[in-house]
Design a protein around this motif. Structure first.
Motif, PDB file in Angstrom:
ATOM      1  N   SER A 235      51.948  57.087   7.720  1.00 25.02           N
ATOM      2  CA  SER A 235      51.926  58.048   8.823  1.00 25.02           C
ATOM      3  C   SER A 235      50.787  57.771   9.792  1.00 25.02           C
ATOM      4  N   THR A 236      49.749  57.037   9.345  1.00 21.00           N
ATOM      5  CA  THR A 236      48.580  56.786  10.187  1.00 21.00           C
ATOM      6  C   THR A 236      48.765  55.598  11.115  1.00 21.00           C
ATOM      7  N   ILE A 237      49.877  54.842  10.981  1.00 22.11           N
ATOM      8  CA  ILE A 237      50.015  53.607  11.762  1.00 22.11           C
ATOM      9  C   ILE A 237      51.271  53.587  12.631  1.00 22.11           C
ATOM     10  N   SER A 238      51.881  54.725  12.784  1.00 20.09           N
ATOM     11  CA  SER A 238      53.139  54.759  13.543  1.00 20.09           C
ATOM     12  C   SER A 238      52.949  54.395  15.004  1.00 20.09           C
ATOM     13  N   GLN A 239      51.715  54.559  15.546  1.00 21.14           N
ATOM     14  CA  GLN A 239      51.471  54.245  16.962  1.00 21.14           C
ATOM     15  C   GLN A 239      50.961  52.821  17.169  1.00 21.14           C
ATOM     16  N   ALA A 240      50.943  52.007  16.108  1.00 24.22           N
ATOM     17  CA  ALA A 240      50.477  50.625  16.243  1.00 24.22           C
ATOM     18  C   ALA A 240      51.430  49.830  17.121  1.00 24.22           C
ATOM     19  N   ASP A 241      50.875  48.841  17.862  1.00 24.92           N
ATOM     20  CA  ASP A 241      51.728  47.977  18.688  1.00 24.92           C
ATOM     21  C   ASP A 241      52.689  47.173  17.834  1.00 24.92           C
ATOM     22  N   ARG A 242      52.202  46.779  16.640  1.00 27.76           N
ATOM     23  CA  ARG A 242      53.041  45.977  15.752  1.00 27.76           C
ATOM     24  C   ARG A 242      52.629  46.238  14.316  1.00 27.76           C
ATOM     25  N   VAL A 243      53.590  46.161  13.430  1.00 24.94           N
ATOM     26  CA  VAL A 243      53.348  46.360  12.006  1.00 24.94           C
ATOM     27  C   VAL A 243      53.812  45.106  11.276  1.00 24.94           C
TER      28      VAL A 243
ATOM     29  N   GLN B 128      41.199  60.354  14.587  1.00 27.70           N
ATOM     30  CA  GLN B 128      42.239  59.511  15.170  1.00 27.70           C
ATOM     31  C   GLN B 128      42.160  59.522  16.691  1.00 27.70           C
ATOM     32  N   GLU B 129      41.844  60.683  17.257  1.00 31.63           N
ATOM     33  CA  GLU B 129      41.686  60.745  18.715  1.00 31.63           C
ATOM     34  C   GLU B 129      40.524  59.857  19.168  1.00 31.63           C
ATOM     35  N   ALA B 130      39.404  59.922  18.420  1.00 30.08           N
ATOM     36  CA  ALA B 130      38.246  59.088  18.761  1.00 30.08           C
ATOM     37  C   ALA B 130      38.578  57.610  18.596  1.00 30.08           C
ATOM     38  N   LEU B 131      39.297  57.293  17.523  1.00 30.97           N
ATOM     39  CA  LEU B 131      39.647  55.899  17.289  1.00 30.97           C
ATOM     40  C   LEU B 131      40.623  55.387  18.351  1.00 30.97           C
ATOM     41  N   GLN B 132      41.551  56.225  18.785  1.00 29.88           N
ATOM     42  CA  GLN B 132      42.489  55.806  19.832  1.00 29.88           C
ATOM     43  C   GLN B 132      41.749  55.461  21.117  1.00 29.88           C
TER      44      GLN B 132
ATOM     45  N   THR C 291      40.715  56.296   7.306  1.00 29.20           N
ATOM     46  CA  THR C 291      40.866  57.754   7.327  1.00 29.20           C
ATOM     47  C   THR C 291      41.377  58.296   5.996  1.00 29.20           C
ATOM     48  N   SER C 292      41.269  57.497   4.946  1.00 32.42           N
ATOM     49  CA  SER C 292      41.896  57.884   3.679  1.00 32.42           C
ATOM     50  C   SER C 292      41.255  59.113   3.042  1.00 32.42           C
TER      51      SER C 292
ATOM     52  N   VAL D  23      17.829  52.024  17.560  1.00 34.53           N
ATOM     53  CA  VAL D  23      18.371  53.388  17.505  1.00 34.53           C
ATOM     54  C   VAL D  23      18.293  54.031  18.885  1.00 34.53           C
ATOM     55  N   ASP D  24      19.457  54.336  19.442  1.00 31.20           N
ATOM     56  CA  ASP D  24      19.565  55.119  20.676  1.00 31.20           C
ATOM     57  C   ASP D  24      20.065  56.501  20.249  1.00 31.20           C
ATOM     58  N   ARG D  25      19.170  57.466  20.207  1.00 26.96           N
ATOM     59  CA  ARG D  25      19.505  58.759  19.618  1.00 26.96           C
ATOM     60  C   ARG D  25      20.654  59.451  20.358  1.00 26.96           C
ATOM     61  N   LYS D  26      20.731  59.275  21.674  1.00 26.71           N
ATOM     62  CA  LYS D  26      21.821  59.883  22.420  1.00 26.71           C
ATOM     63  C   LYS D  26      23.156  59.288  22.005  1.00 26.71           C
ATOM     64  N   ARG D  27      23.205  57.954  21.906  1.00 25.55           N
ATOM     65  CA  ARG D  27      24.443  57.287  21.479  1.00 25.55           C
ATOM     66  C   ARG D  27      24.812  57.663  20.053  1.00 25.55           C
ATOM     67  N   VAL D  28      23.798  57.783  19.203  1.00 20.50           N
ATOM     68  CA  VAL D  28      24.062  58.162  17.811  1.00 20.50           C
ATOM     69  C   VAL D  28      24.737  59.530  17.765  1.00 20.50           C
ATOM     70  N   ARG D  29      24.220  60.486  18.543  1.00 19.86           N
ATOM     71  CA  ARG D  29      24.822  61.826  18.577  1.00 19.86           C
ATOM     72  C   ARG D  29      26.259  61.772  19.082  1.00 19.86           C
ATOM     73  N   GLU D  30      26.493  60.961  20.124  1.00 19.00           N
ATOM     74  CA  GLU D  30      27.852  60.847  20.668  1.00 19.00           C
ATOM     75  C   GLU D  30      28.806  60.277  19.627  1.00 19.00           C
ATOM     76  N   CYS D  31      28.362  59.268  18.893  1.00 21.23           N
ATOM     77  CA  CYS D  31      29.231  58.650  17.883  1.00 21.23           C
ATOM     78  C   CYS D  31      29.490  59.610  16.721  1.00 21.23           C
ATOM     79  N   LEU D  32      28.475  60.358  16.334  1.00 25.26           N
ATOM     80  CA  LEU D  32      28.667  61.346  15.272  1.00 25.26           C
ATOM     81  C   LEU D  32      29.628  62.443  15.724  1.00 25.26           C
ATOM     82  N   GLY D  33      29.510  62.837  16.988  1.00 25.80           N
ATOM     83  CA  GLY D  33      30.440  63.831  17.515  1.00 25.80           C
ATOM     84  C   GLY D  33      31.866  63.308  17.542  1.00 25.80           C
ATOM     85  N   ALA D  34      32.030  62.039  17.950  1.00 22.40           N
ATOM     86  CA  ALA D  34      33.368  61.443  18.007  1.00 22.40           C
ATOM     87  C   ALA D  34      33.969  61.296  16.618  1.00 22.40           C
ATOM     88  N   ALA D  35      33.109  61.171  15.601  1.00 22.47           N
ATOM     89  CA  ALA D  35      33.589  61.072  14.222  1.00 22.47           C
ATOM     90  C   ALA D  35      33.688  62.437  13.553  1.00 22.47           C
ATOM     91  N   ASN D  36      33.591  63.513  14.367  1.00 25.75           N
ATOM     92  CA  ASN D  36      33.748  64.878  13.862  1.00 25.75           C
ATOM     93  C   ASN D  36      32.645  65.263  12.877  1.00 25.75           C
TER      94      ASN D  36
END
Length: 589
Positions: A546-554, A526-530, A514-515, A451-464
């Motif tokens: 609508s969630t996959i329109s920016q994929a390289d390939r479908v 989505q911004e964090a995942l991008q 993201t369902s 557990v890296d508490r700083k990284r955990v906080r960053e990941c939680l922030g990125a996941a809103n």
């Protein structure tokens, strides 16, 4: 409700003797040598003191009432010494028994839980979670307690019988011959009824598993049951299984009680014969009053160990049946296997070559001769109707599902040749079914890693989840409880996304990731995942196009086949299956 897993019923291929079955369990309980030594020694001492009581009666009755021929103070002193020795030996035997049982139980449970962590995943398909939990937690505890208690009690009873019979032979060998006739009769009763008890115990175990599954199912589906007014039908299911378990329990009790009753009748017959013959001998002056009373007393003392011997087969049978379920869990479920190939971090090139997956021999293939190549760093979206094989496809990569034919390669290497732990370290997975542990937020996010508490906080922030974290008084140390049920569905989904962000694997698998998010939360995630997807291979399974329109390939799947492939724009322009799915979701005609 979820489909009910098959309750696996293990039936031995061949009937084994009691000794051979005990030998299967022995390795787990043989480690506590000091406990066994203390228990056996104390049992021998306790058994050896059993004939001393009738032995004291003989001189007391023959000489105790004659003036000056017997020191009266020897009687209370001898009795006090006798029962002190018996009490101390009983205490030591009980303490040793607890040590042997708990040490063996610790080793057995550890081995069983290790098997749960390493067994092929078909184990969790073939058995329900309630049956597995019941076996690991309760059955082995009850089984080990019953078995070890019964074995030491049987040993004590056998030694007591030998001591008493030795004393009876010393007193009157002719009368003892009558007692000897008891042994084959009691052995026959035990043999016949113990087989029935073993069969009933196995049936009771299966019935208990089925009853536990109904409870588990109704706890999991409590909202659906109430919403659809299914309480009456579910209560009927429960009652049916409860009555079945009750009938089996009553049959077991009848067999157990019958064994004890028949044994006591046989003992009474032998005792009556002995008393009658002893009275005839006393009339001929071939025995004394003290000798007769001592013999009858020793004979009566035989009743308890005889009865205990007949009763003792029941806990041995039940204990073995319970422990054998644990042994079968380990012996009949092979471990997952992997290769030797190791790579610190994969590039992310993936290739499916003529891959087929068949779950059952007579079933339609979930995947059928599928071919697909994914470039390192590419974001591939996988779409299709439910049951088209999307989840099966991505589950092949971490080997949650095994290939029936064909090959899957990661960085040009067949995944079956990869070291399994190394292979799985290459993937982060966020699925639509989120499971969180009953531990702190920090431990859940850093699952399997320091557990890296700083990284955990960053990941939680990125996941809103920064706002949620600020509301919790214990912050990262907040314990989530059972599957984090106090959190909303969206919050639980975002915790799973934070876990994937923390792992930072080169390949991402997002199965409806993201369902459960609202529009605003989805935008942040989505911004964090991008940002996270940049430079990584990503497979996105989604129903919401609508969630996959920016994929390289479908790629579009249908009935286990790939039916179309291209960018979002290309597929829309073709007007094929993908455009049809898109139109359906938009509500177009």
């Amino acid at each position: 409700m979820t489909q009910r897993p098959e309750i696996a019923t293990i039936v031995p291929a061949a009937k084994e003797s009691i000794l051979r079955r005990i030998a299967r369990v022995w390795p787990y309980f043989s480690g506590s040598r000091s406990g066994w030594a203390l228990g056996i020694g104390a049992t021998i001492v306790a058994s050896a003191t059993e004939p001393f009581l009738p032995a004291l009666l003989k001189p007391l009755l023959d000489r105790g009432f004659q003036s000056g021929s017997f020191n009266i103070w020897l009687v209370p002193l001898a009795l006090m010494l006798l029962f002190t020795v018996r009490g101390l030996s009983g205490f030591l035997a009980q303490f040793a028994l607890a040590k042997v049982t708990n040490d063996g139980l610790l080793r057995l449970r550890s081995a069983m839980f290790g098997k749960l962590l390493s067994a092929r995943l078909t184990l969790f398909v073939n058995q329900s979670s309630s049956a597995l939990a019941n076996t690991v937690v309760y059955e082995v505890f009850n089984g080990s307690s019953m078995l070890i208690n019964a074995i030491l009690r049987l040993a004590r009873d056998v030694l007591t019988l030998l001591a008493l019979i030795g004393y009876l032979v010393y007193l009157n060998w002719k009368l003892t011959l009558i007692v000897a006739l008891l042994f084959p009769a009691v052995a026959l009763v035990i043999q016949v009824l113990s087989k029935r008890l073993y069969r009933l115990t196995k049936q009771s175990q299966t019935a208990t598993d089925e009853l536990a599954y109904v409870v588990e199912e109704n706890v999991m589906a409590h909202r659906d049951v109430r919403l659809h007014g299914a309480q009456a039908s579910q209560a009927s299911r429960f009652d049916l299984l409860s009555h079945s378990l009750r009938r089996l329990s009553m049959k077991s009790t009848a067999a157990y009680a019958g064994m004890s009753a028949i044994t006591q009748v046989l003992v009474a017959i032998a005792l009556s014969a002995v008393i009658s013959i002893a009275l005839l001998q006393s009339a001929e002056s071939t025995t004394t009053v003290g000798g007769f009373v001592a013999f009858v007393t020793a004979m009566l003392l035989l009743v308890a160990p005889f009865k205990s011997l007949s009763d003792g087969t029941t806990p041995v049978t039940r204990g073995l049946a319970a422990l054998e379920r644990g042994l079968d869990l380990m012996n009949l479920n092979p471990d997952e296997t992997g290769g030797e190939f190791v790579k610190a971090r994969a590039s992310g090139d993936i290739e499916f070559s003529n891959v087929s997956v068949v779950y059952k021999a007579d079933a339609v293939p979930a995947l059928n001769q599928l071919n697909l190549s994914i470039r390192a760093g590419e974001t591939l979206a996988i779409v299709g109707a439910s049951g088209s094989g999307k989840t099966t496809l991505v589950n092949l990569l971490p080997r949650f599902v095994e290939i029936s034919s064909g090959a899957v390669r990661l960085d040009g290497q067949d995944i079956r040749t990869w070291n399994l732990a190394c292979l799985r370290s290459q993937f982060s997975l966020v699925s639509q079914h989120v499971v969180l542990l009953n531990s702190s937020i920090a431990v859940n996010v850093a699952l399997g890693q320091p557990v890296d508490r700083k990284r955990v906080r960053e990941c939680l922030g990125a996941a809103n989840l920064a706002a949620l974290l600020a509301e919790l008084p214990e912050s990262l140390d907040t314990v989530l409880g059972h599957n984090a049920m106090q959190l909303s569905g969206g919050q639980r989904q975002r915790l799973a996304i934070a876990r994937a962000l923390y792992k930072d694997a080169p390949i991402l698998i997002l199965d409806e990731a993201t369902s459960a998010l609202d529009a605003e939360s989805e935008r942040f995630v989505q911004e964090a995942l991008q940002r996270l997807m940049h430079g990584r291979t990503t497979l996105v399974v989604a129903h919401r196009l609508s969630t996959i329109s920016q994929a390289d390939r479908v790629v579009v799947m249908e009935h286990g086949h790939l039916v179309d492939s291209g960018t979002h724009a290309e597929l829309m322009a073709r007007g094929g299956r993908y455009a049809h799915l898109h139109a359906l979701q938009r509500g177009d005609s």
